[in-house]
Scaffold this active site. Structure first.
Site, mmCIF file in Angstrom:
data_model
loop_
_atom_site.group_PDB
_atom_site.id
_atom_site.type_symbol
_atom_site.label_atom_id
_atom_site.label_comp_id
_atom_site.label_asym_id
_atom_site.label_seq_id
_atom_site.Cartn_x
_atom_site.Cartn_y
_atom_site.Cartn_z
ATOM 1 N N SER A 194 0.859 -1.191 0.000
ATOM 2 C CA SER A 194 0.000 0.000 0.000
ATOM 3 C C SER A 194 0.888 1.230 0.000
ATOM 4 O O SER A 194 2.087 1.148 0.245
ATOM 5 C CB SER A 194 -0.917 0.008 1.230
ATOM 6 O OG SER A 194 -0.154 0.176 2.419
ATOM 7 N N ILE A 222 6.956 -2.632 7.320
ATOM 8 C CA ILE A 222 6.869 -1.175 7.316
ATOM 9 C C ILE A 222 7.649 -0.630 6.126
ATOM 10 O O ILE A 222 8.810 -0.977 5.911
ATOM 11 C CB ILE A 222 7.398 -0.581 8.636
ATOM 12 C CG1 ILE A 222 6.616 -1.162 9.832
ATOM 13 C CG2 ILE A 222 7.292 0.943 8.604
ATOM 14 C CD1 ILE A 222 5.122 -0.900 9.817
ATOM 15 N N LYS A 223 6.977 0.220 5.368
ATOM 16 C CA LYS A 223 7.581 0.759 4.148
ATOM 17 C C LYS A 223 8.267 2.086 4.451
ATOM 18 O O LYS A 223 7.667 2.988 5.045
ATOM 19 C CB LYS A 223 6.502 0.940 3.081
ATOM 20 C CG LYS A 223 7.058 1.154 1.682
ATOM 21 C CD LYS A 223 5.968 1.542 0.691
ATOM 22 C CE LYS A 223 5.329 0.355 0.046
ATOM 23 N NZ LYS A 223 4.503 0.775 -1.135
ATOM 24 N N VAL A 224 9.526 2.184 4.037
ATOM 25 C CA VAL A 224 10.380 3.341 4.322
ATOM 26 C C VAL A 224 11.021 3.794 3.017
ATOM 27 O O VAL A 224 11.531 2.955 2.267
ATOM 28 C CB VAL A 224 11.481 2.942 5.338
ATOM 29 C CG1 VAL A 224 12.507 4.046 5.513
ATOM 30 C CG2 VAL A 224 10.863 2.560 6.682
ATOM 31 N N LEU A 235 2.794 -1.231 5.111
ATOM 32 C CA LEU A 235 2.227 0.081 5.444
ATOM 33 C C LEU A 235 3.361 1.090 5.495
ATOM 34 O O LEU A 235 4.387 0.845 6.132
ATOM 35 C CB LEU A 235 1.501 0.041 6.792
ATOM 36 C CG LEU A 235 0.911 1.375 7.280
ATOM 37 C CD1 LEU A 235 -0.159 1.882 6.312
ATOM 38 C CD2 LEU A 235 0.333 1.236 8.680
#
Length: 351
Positions: free
Chosen positions: A42, A137-139, A106
């Site tokens: 996402s 976790i998207k960074v 996310l």
């Protein structure tokens, strides 16, 4: 067996680049997993579209507006719930592969892209709020984001490092991952559950270059760059240095091909899926590309084919005075700006 099962047998995971409440509650996501989809990504633009177009959010948005919360807190309440629900749908997939697949991503707030410590704090908070072992976790892969990656890996958090266009920046990310793993091992902690994907963006490269390239190179350079990046990956993770970490349980970072929907209607709609199939990789695809690939895609290990030709194409591009590393910096900045704008647009109706 479906074509997605064939791709999985070749060592590549196909993820869905979309998430909404309707997708989960209708059973559509579960059906996609039965077909062979292995995970979900996402981003702010995806949630902005979902909140605006999915009627299932209306009552919750109205209720959240009655609470003393900031627009960002209202967004996070809904996004975390959606990611948690998607994680639940993907949990059986995750467990069936020993934690190798079935992740849902996310993203941290785009305004933190140059703030390493802020990224770490928000990533920890979001990961805890989701509370699922298959959350990722998207960074963003800025210098600050790569610093954050090292810390998050040492924390034991799985990460999707996004907005990569540069081979050099991708290699920096691998080194940061290895440092994070080494720190965690030195502290006597397990690393076997940690998965990291390096999201390398494809179609935006061709979109930026095709107006300046001769016809025989149009639609070729993004794939050539991906093939070269895969060779870099094989060299890094095949090294004795990484082998020492691997024997202690470390997983290899996986290259994830992102932005694989075709923007140019002159190109085949499955171009960026058919051309990039290889072991230890992921391709996250929008709905339309997924449907097209299931309908008429080709499952064949293509990522290691034509490597010399790809290198020649990159050399020819450089000879034309085009520096793909300079382009990568610009495309990442453009991508960050697009996500910031999408995030602002997302928050506005929640005020």
């Amino acid at each position: 067996m479906t074509i997605l099962s064939d791709v999985k047998a070749l060592g590549q995971q196909i993820w869905l680049d979309n998430l909404s409440r309707s997708l989960v509650q209708s059973g559509e996501l579960a059906q996609m997993l039965k077909q062979g989809v292995c995970g979900v990504t996402s981003n702010p633009a995806i949630f902005q579209k979902a909140f605006a177009g999915d009627a299932l959010y209306a009552d919750e948005i109205a209720a959240l507006k009655q609470q003393n919360l900031s627009p960002k807190q209202r967004y996070e309440t809904m996004a975390v719930a959606d990611v948690r629900a998607a994680c639940d749908v993907c949990l059986a997939e995750h467990e069936s592969t020993g934690g190798k697949t079935g992740f849902v991503s996310l993203e941290v707030s785009p305004e933190l892209s140059k703030d390493a410590q802020g990224t770490v704090e928000e990533a920890r908070r979001l990961y805890a709020a989701i509370g699922c072992k298959n959350a990722m976790i998207k960074v963003p892969a800025t210098d600050a984001g790569i610093d954050a990656l090292e810390t998050l890996v040492s924390d034991g958090i799985s990460v999707n490092l996004t907005l990569l266009f540069s081979r050099a920046q991708t290699l920096k990310a691998y080194a940061a991952y290895a440092r994070g793993i080494a720190k965690r091992l030195a502290a006597g902690q397990s690393v076997a559950h940690i998965q990291v994907v390096a999201s390398f963006f494809i179609s935006r490269v061709d979109g930026a270059l095709d107006t300046t390239l001769p016809d025989h190179l149009k639609g070729k350079i993004a794939i050539a760059l991906a093939k070269a990046a895969y060779q870099d990956w094989a060299q890094y993770f095949g090294s004795p240095e990484f082998a020492a970490l691997e024997t202690k349980g470390a997983n290899r970072v996986q290259l994830l091909w992102a932005s694989t929907g075709v923007k140019n209607p002159a190109y085949p709609d499955t171009l960026y899926v058919d051309s990039l199939i290889g072991a230890h990789t992921v391709n996250t695809v929008p709905d339309a590309t997924l449907k097209a690939f299931i309908d008429h895609g080709t499952a064949k290990a293509t990522l290691t084919e034509g490597v010399e030709e790809a290198q020649a194409q990159l050399a020819e591009t450089a000879a034309l005075g085009i520096d793909v590393e300079t382009l990568a910096t610009r495309l990442q900045e453009d991508g960050l700006k697009q996500f910031e704008e999408a995030f602002e647009k997302l928050l506005a109706p929640l005020a």
